[in-house]
Structures are given as structure tokens and as C-alpha cells.
Design a protein around this motif. Structure first.
Motif, PDB file in Angstrom:
ATOM      1  N   HIS A 156      11.326  -3.180  13.225  1.00 41.47           N
ATOM      2  CA  HIS A 156       9.946  -3.656  13.397  1.00 41.47           C
ATOM      3  C   HIS A 156       9.877  -5.130  13.798  1.00 41.47           C
ATOM      4  CE1 HIS A 156       8.340   0.099  11.717  1.00 41.47           C
ATOM      5  NE2 HIS A 156       9.362   0.045  10.879  1.00 41.47           N
ATOM      6  N   PRO A 157      10.695  -5.549  14.772  1.00 40.81           N
ATOM      7  CA  PRO A 157      10.608  -6.952  15.188  1.00 40.81           C
ATOM      8  C   PRO A 157       9.259  -7.262  15.831  1.00 40.81           C
ATOM      9  CG  PRO A 157      11.927  -5.697  16.754  1.00 40.81           C
ATOM     10  CD  PRO A 157      11.656  -4.787  15.583  1.00 40.81           C
ATOM     11  N   ASN A 158       8.725  -8.434  15.491  1.00 43.64           N
ATOM     12  CA  ASN A 158       7.459  -8.922  16.048  1.00 43.64           C
ATOM     13  C   ASN A 158       6.269  -8.048  15.670  1.00 43.64           C
ATOM     14  OD1 ASN A 158       8.627 -11.175  17.404  1.00 43.64           O
ATOM     15  ND2 ASN A 158       9.363  -9.778  18.999  1.00 43.64           N
ATOM     16  N   GLU A 159       6.401  -7.293  14.582  1.00 44.43           N
ATOM     17  CA  GLU A 159       5.280  -6.502  14.092  1.00 44.43           C
ATOM     18  C   GLU A 159       4.704  -7.151  12.831  1.00 44.43           C
ATOM     19  OE1 GLU A 159       5.890  -2.315  13.632  1.00 44.43           O
ATOM     20  OE2 GLU A 159       7.211  -2.196  15.383  1.00 44.43           O
ATOM     21  N   GLN A 160       3.430  -6.907  12.574  1.00 43.62           N
ATOM     22  CA  GLN A 160       2.782  -7.376  11.355  1.00 43.62           C
ATOM     23  C   GLN A 160       3.477  -6.748  10.141  1.00 43.62           C
ATOM     24  OE1 GLN A 160       0.141  -9.563  11.023  1.00 43.62           O
ATOM     25  NE2 GLN A 160       0.182  -9.929  13.244  1.00 43.62           N
ATOM     26  N   TRP A 161       3.789  -7.580   9.132  1.00 38.02           N
ATOM     27  CA  TRP A 161       4.574  -7.079   8.009  1.00 38.02           C
ATOM     28  C   TRP A 161       3.728  -6.409   6.928  1.00 38.02           C
ATOM     29  CZ3 TRP A 161       3.496  -9.063   3.199  1.00 38.02           C
ATOM     30  CH2 TRP A 161       2.895 -10.320   3.128  1.00 38.02           C
ATOM     31  N   ARG A 162       2.484  -6.795   6.765  1.00 37.12           N
ATOM     32  CA  ARG A 162       1.690  -6.244   5.664  1.00 37.12           C
ATOM     33  C   ARG A 162       1.515  -4.720   5.746  1.00 37.12           C
ATOM     34  NH1 ARG A 162      -0.552  -9.270   1.862  1.00 37.12           N
ATOM     35  NH2 ARG A 162      -0.510 -11.541   2.112  1.00 37.12           N
ATOM     36  N   PRO A 163       1.251  -4.153   6.935  1.00 30.77           N
ATOM     37  CA  PRO A 163       1.145  -2.687   6.986  1.00 30.77           C
ATOM     38  C   PRO A 163       2.472  -1.974   6.682  1.00 30.77           C
ATOM     39  CG  PRO A 163       0.089  -3.702   8.895  1.00 30.77           C
ATOM     40  CD  PRO A 163       0.870  -4.778   8.220  1.00 30.77           C
ATOM     41  N   LEU A 164       3.568  -2.724   6.652  1.00 31.45           N
ATOM     42  CA  LEU A 164       4.889  -2.137   6.427  1.00 31.45           C
ATOM     43  C   LEU A 164       5.339  -2.222   4.976  1.00 31.45           C
ATOM     44  CD1 LEU A 164       6.655  -3.664   9.565  1.00 31.45           C
ATOM     45  CD2 LEU A 164       5.717  -1.352   9.331  1.00 31.45           C
ATOM     46  N   LEU A 165       4.467  -2.700   4.088  1.00 33.00           N
ATOM     47  CA  LEU A 165       4.833  -2.767   2.674  1.00 33.00           C
ATOM     48  C   LEU A 165       5.149  -1.376   2.125  1.00 33.00           C
ATOM     49  CD1 LEU A 165       2.247  -5.413   1.439  1.00 33.00           C
ATOM     50  CD2 LEU A 165       4.748  -5.682   1.466  1.00 33.00           C
ATOM     51  N   VAL A 166       5.837  -1.351   0.995  1.00 33.29           N
ATOM     52  CA  VAL A 166       6.350  -0.098   0.423  1.00 33.29           C
ATOM     53  C   VAL A 166       5.208   0.828   0.028  1.00 33.29           C
ATOM     54  CG1 VAL A 166       7.798   0.890  -1.380  1.00 33.29           C
ATOM     55  CG2 VAL A 166       8.350  -1.376  -0.432  1.00 33.29           C
ATOM     56  N   LYS A 167       5.379   2.109   0.322  1.00 27.25           N
ATOM     57  CA  LYS A 167       4.376   3.120  -0.018  1.00 27.25           C
ATOM     58  C   LYS A 167       5.019   4.206  -0.865  1.00 27.25           C
ATOM     59  CE  LYS A 167       1.894   2.272   4.296  1.00 27.25           C
ATOM     60  NZ  LYS A 167       2.782   1.129   4.654  1.00 27.25           N
ATOM     61  N   ALA A 168       4.282   4.694  -1.844  1.00 24.10           N
ATOM     62  CA  ALA A 168       4.766   5.775  -2.702  1.00 24.10           C
ATOM     63  C   ALA A 168       4.566   7.120  -2.019  1.00 24.10           C
ATOM     64  CB  ALA A 168       4.036   5.742  -4.038  1.00 24.10           C
ATOM     65  N   ASP A 169       5.599   7.956  -2.064  1.00 21.23           N
ATOM     66  CA  ASP A 169       5.490   9.298  -1.501  1.00 21.23           C
ATOM     67  C   ASP A 169       4.936  10.298  -2.512  1.00 21.23           C
ATOM     68  OD1 ASP A 169       6.619   8.321   0.836  1.00 21.23           O
ATOM     69  OD2 ASP A 169       8.664   8.859   0.227  1.00 21.23           O
ATOM     70  N   THR A 170       5.048   9.961  -3.794  1.00 22.91           N
ATOM     71  CA  THR A 170       4.530  10.812  -4.864  1.00 22.91           C
ATOM     72  C   THR A 170       3.820   9.925  -5.883  1.00 22.91           C
ATOM     73  OG1 THR A 170       6.509  10.619  -6.241  1.00 22.91           O
ATOM     74  CG2 THR A 170       6.497  12.381  -4.577  1.00 22.91           C
ATOM     75  N   PRO A 171       2.910  10.485  -6.665  1.00 27.35           N
ATOM     76  CA  PRO A 171       2.247   9.671  -7.694  1.00 27.35           C
ATOM     77  C   PRO A 171       3.236   9.044  -8.676  1.00 27.35           C
ATOM     78  CG  PRO A 171       1.073  11.734  -7.371  1.00 27.35           C
ATOM     79  CD  PRO A 171       2.344  11.850  -6.578  1.00 27.35           C
ATOM     80  N   GLU A 172       4.329   9.755  -8.961  1.00 33.36           N
ATOM     81  CA  GLU A 172       5.319   9.259  -9.918  1.00 33.36           C
ATOM     82  C   GLU A 172       6.032   8.012  -9.401  1.00 33.36           C
ATOM     83  OE1 GLU A 172       4.411  13.439 -10.554  1.00 33.36           O
ATOM     84  OE2 GLU A 172       5.159  12.369  -8.794  1.00 33.36           O
ATOM     85  N   ALA A 173       6.027   7.807  -8.087  1.00 31.11           N
ATOM     86  CA  ALA A 173       6.738   6.668  -7.489  1.00 31.11           C
ATOM     87  C   ALA A 173       5.842   5.454  -7.296  1.00 31.11           C
ATOM     88  CB  ALA A 173       7.340   7.082  -6.149  1.00 31.11           C
ATOM     89  N   GLN A 174       4.562   5.557  -7.658  1.00 28.75           N
ATOM     90  CA  GLN A 174       3.649   4.450  -7.387  1.00 28.75           C
ATOM     91  C   GLN A 174       4.044   3.182  -8.131  1.00 28.75           C
ATOM     92  OE1 GLN A 174       0.972   4.649  -5.090  1.00 28.75           O
ATOM     93  NE2 GLN A 174       1.285   2.439  -5.331  1.00 28.75           N
ATOM     94  N   LYS A 175       4.495   3.315  -9.367  1.00 27.80           N
ATOM     95  CA  LYS A 175       4.896   2.145 -10.142  1.00 27.80           C
ATOM     96  C   LYS A 175       6.057   1.418  -9.471  1.00 27.80           C
ATOM     97  CE  LYS A 175       6.137   0.608 -14.800  1.00 27.80           C
ATOM     98  NZ  LYS A 175       6.424   1.029 -16.203  1.00 27.80           N
ATOM     99  N   THR A 176       7.022   2.183  -8.927  1.00 29.28           N
ATOM    100  CA  THR A 176       8.151   1.569  -8.222  1.00 29.28           C
ATOM    101  C   THR A 176       7.677   0.862  -6.957  1.00 29.28           C
ATOM    102  OG1 THR A 176       9.702   3.235  -9.077  1.00 29.28           O
ATOM    103  CG2 THR A 176      10.366   2.027  -7.099  1.00 29.28           C
ATOM    104  N   ALA A 177       6.795   1.509  -6.190  1.00 31.21           N
ATOM    105  CA  ALA A 177       6.269   0.888  -4.968  1.00 31.21           C
ATOM    106  C   ALA A 177       5.512  -0.396  -5.292  1.00 31.21           C
ATOM    107  CB  ALA A 177       5.362   1.869  -4.227  1.00 31.21           C
TER     108      ALA A 177
END
Length: 412
Positions: A172-193
Motif C-alpha cells: 500500500h505505498p502512497n495510500e492513506q493509512w487510516r483505512p488500512l487499520l486492523v479489522k476484526a473478522d469475528t466478534p471474538e477478535a475485536q478486542k485484539t484488533a
């Protein structure tokens, strides 16, 4: 028959208008690779299984014959093995780049070509100012940063959930970084994200104030001003190459990159240390060649990995990538080939990249890669030079994943 694989990471490319529509392998002066292609047999290889990212962790593991659906756990655990960190069952290990952000964008994935000694200072600083407060809050050692090589480091989250989506920064060179922040794939992973995003944002505040970055800013240089964790997983379960291929009694991996050394560790290969091996265009090609020659005296299988072309591709540096291909040809492949000619025991030599890293795209591309296989007495096919186009007509045709290793190890 001994076997050696020489892998030029990311050296395959797409046609470049500035080169008259040729790829870099077509354009570069690489007489040794062309000779081996002419005297040997060629083909193309699909190195990235469907549904997997076209990363080096995927492609190199597939090239060595592993089923990614059974063993893939991301880069983090592989780099943990190389660094010497023994993962616990509840550890989530992530690759942790130190990158350069500017004007809200990812400028480089490497923190401005960060050196390991400087990075060690920053990692220790982050453990003290970032990890320690969070661990005190959590009441346990939840977060730990571990120094790797140059910009490539390790982040361990105790009790972390791997079901998250992380963006590889080199894609993702030269792309905005905020939309690339970590996303949870499951509800259980939200705390990790949420925890990982907290670490990213806090790291930017802390790194900006560090004297190292203040000095860089004063000189007008790129700052190492954010962490970027990605490709996390748990401890993998992999059979060794010796368990899969009875022809291999012992083997060695030669690489400056923690990821590749980690794959080698789980594959049952010894890790050779080469002074001056950097993972960049200034790496010690001669030292790696000598290490390979010494390994061939003792081992049945040698895997030589050179990162330089991939880094040049990510930087979009056409001239440098051409040089890395030519350096690989003359400073590493040629002396190894000349030594093999003198050996009493036969050796089968293969050359290939793991994936494309096109200089005009600056990201990994999962298209088939060209390969050559050579040994004394092999019946050559019609291919006259080594490149993405010529190898289409090679006698091996189009192989997939573990078919390359099977074909290589069938030569005895």
C-alpha cells in the motif's frame, strides 16, 4: 544427487515501457542464468494457492513443497522461530514493521531503510513506553516487542485472536493509512484488533518524539515514525523436509531475512550465518555463495534466498532492480555453478523467484514465475534464455505449488 535452490526474491516482473516492453529479466545482462536455461530445462510455477496473499511467506513455503492449507500461520510465527523466540500456545505473533508515514500516507514500508542497531533502540523504547503501560493496565505481560533485522520486527500478543485483517504495508505505498487499520473478522477478535490499533496510534506519538527521529527530521530524512503489525498467527505445525523427502538427510538455509530463516527452522534446515548479509542490494553476495559452497560439501539440500530484487521492486527503483538481478547472476550463481562443475558428487541446481514484484506497481503479484533446473547430463529443452516469456515454452510446462519440489527431488 545433491540439490540447491537459488531464489531471487521478487525478481520476476511485468513488461516495462521504459525497457522497450521487455521485463527486467529479459533486459538484464545475466549470462549465467541464460546459460543454465539453455543447458537445462525450464518451466513456470504457480507459487501462490488460491485464496492466499502473494507474499514471500506463502510463496517460499509452497516452493519447498508444503500445503499452505495445512501449515500456514502467517509471517509472525516464522519470524519468531528465526529470532529464537519460542512461542507459547496462547501467543499471537505478528510481523511488526517500523514504517514511514507522511501527510497521512504510507510512504515506505521500511522506515527509510532503517538499520538494525537503530531499530533496536526504537524497539526497546517502545517496550518501555508503550508495551509496559499496557501490560500494567492488563495485569499481565500482554504485549511484547522483539527486535528482528532492520525494519522487520516481531510483536507478540498474549491471548491474541488471529482472526483479523491486517494490511501488508509494502502492498500500500502512497495510500492513506487510516483505512488500512486492523479489522476484526469475528466478534471474538475485536478486542485484539482494538489493541493493535491502539498500539499503532500510540507508537506514532511516541516515535515522533524520539531523538532518533528528531535528528532525522532535522536532516530532512524520512522518519521511522510508526509501527505496522500484520500477518499474525499461532505456532505452526510443519513436518521437516527430511520427513517428507528421504533424499534429504541434512540441509541448510542461507538468507538475511527472518521470515525465510523461520521457514527453514520449521523445515528442519540449519541456518547459515553470513557476515554482511543485509537483505538489500548491498548484501554480501560472495559471502552467500561461499556459504552455499560450504553447505554443499556437507548437506544434501541447500536453499539460498536473496531479498535484494524484492526491495528494489518495492522502492520502484528500476535501475537498482536490474543491478540486483545482474549481481545475483555474476556474484552468486556463477561461483556456485563453477564449484559444482568441480565436485565429484552430482548436484541439481534450480533458479527461480518466489513471486513478481513489478517496479511500476511496487507490490507483490501472484502470477506464475519462471524457473530453470540444471544438472550435468540433463537433456535440455528448447529454451535459450531465462525470463518470464521464454520459460513459457519450457518442457516442464506450468507446475503448481508442491509439484516443483516433487519434480526437483525426483532427479536423483
Amino acid at each position: 544427487m545433491k540439490h540447491i535452490i537459488i531464489l531471487g526474491d521478487g525478481m520476476a516482473d511485468l513488461p516495462v515501457e521504459r525497457l522497450g516492453g521487455k521485463t527486467l529479466l529479459q533486459y538484464a545482462a545475466k549470462p549465467m542464468m541464460d546459460q543454465l536455461a539453455k543447458e537445462g530445462r525450464c518451466g513456470r510455477l504457480i507459487t501462490v494457492p488460491e485464496g492466499f496473499p502473494p507474499g514471500s511467506e506463502v510463496a517460499n513455503t509452497a516452493i519447498l513443497g508444503y500445503d499452505l492449507n495445512k501449515v500456514y500461520e502467517g509471517r509472525g510465527p516464522l519470524e519468531a522461530a528465526s529470532i529464537g523466540y519460542e512461542m507459547a500456545d496462547d501467543d499471537l505473533a505478528l510481523r511488526c514493521n517500523i514504517i514511514n508515514l507522511q501527510d497521512g500516507k504510507i510512504i515506505t514500508h521500511n522506515g527509510g531503510n532503517l538499520e538494525t542497531d537503530d531499530a533496536r533502540v526504537l524497539i526497546e523504547y517502545l517496550n518501555e513506553t508503550l508495551a509496559k503501560p499496557i501490560n500494567q493496565r492488563e495485569g499481565c505481560e500482554r504485549v511484547k516487542f522483539i527486535t528482528g533485522i532492520q525494519y522487520r520486527h516481531l510483536l507478540v500478543i498474549k491471548g491474541g485472536n488471529k482472526h483479523i485483517t491486517c494490511a501488508p504495508p509494502h502492498d500500500h505505498p502512497n495510500e492513506q493509512w487510516r483505512p488500512l487499520l486492523v479489522k476484526a473478522d469475528t466478534p471474538e477478535a475485536q478486542k485484539t484488533a482494538d489493541l493493535l490499533n491502539e498500539l499503532i496510534l500510540k507508537s506514532q506519538e511516541l516515535l515522533e518524539e524520539h531523538p532518533f527521529n528528531k535528528a532525522r527530521a532535522a536532516r530532512g530524512e524520512r522518519q521511522a515514525n510508526s509501527i505496522w503489525p500484520w500477518s499474525g498467527g499461532y505456532r505452526p505445525s510443519m513436518e521437516t523436509l527430511q520427513q517428507q523427502y528421504p533424499e534429504i538427510k541434512s540441509g541448510t538455509v542461507i538468507s538475511a531475512v527472518d521470515l525465510i530463516r523461520g521457514i527453514g527452522h520449521y523445515a528442519g534446515l540449519k541456518i547459515a550465518e553470513v557476515e554482511g548479509a543485509t537483505g538489500l542490494a548491498d548484501t554480501n553476495y560472495e559471502g552467500k555463495a561461499q556459504a552455499a559452497i560450504e553447505a554443499l560439501q556437507k548437506d544434501d539440500f541447500v536453499f539460498v534466498h536473496v531479498e535484494a530484487s524484492d526491495e528494489a521492486g518495492h522502492d520502484g527503483d528500476l535501475e537498482l532492480k536490474l543491478k540486483t538481478i545482474e549481481y545475483l547472476d555474476q556474484r552468486l550463481i556463477k561461483p556456485i555453478y563453477e564449484h559444482i562443475l568441480k565436485m565429484d558428487e552430482p548436484v541439481c541446481l534450480a533458479v527461480l523467484p518466489d513471486h513478481l514484484t513489478p517496479v511500476e506497481m511496487r507490490i507483490h503479484v501472484g502470477q506464475p514465475v519462471p524457473f530453470l533446473i540444471w544438472h550435468k547430463g540433463i537433456e535440455p529443452d528448447e529454451v535459450q534464455q531465462y525470463d518470464e516469456v521464454s520459460c513459457v515454452s519450457g518442457s516442464y510446462g506450468l507446475l503448481k505449488l508442491n509439484e516443483f519440489m516433487q519434480a526437483l527431488m525426483s532427479i536423483s
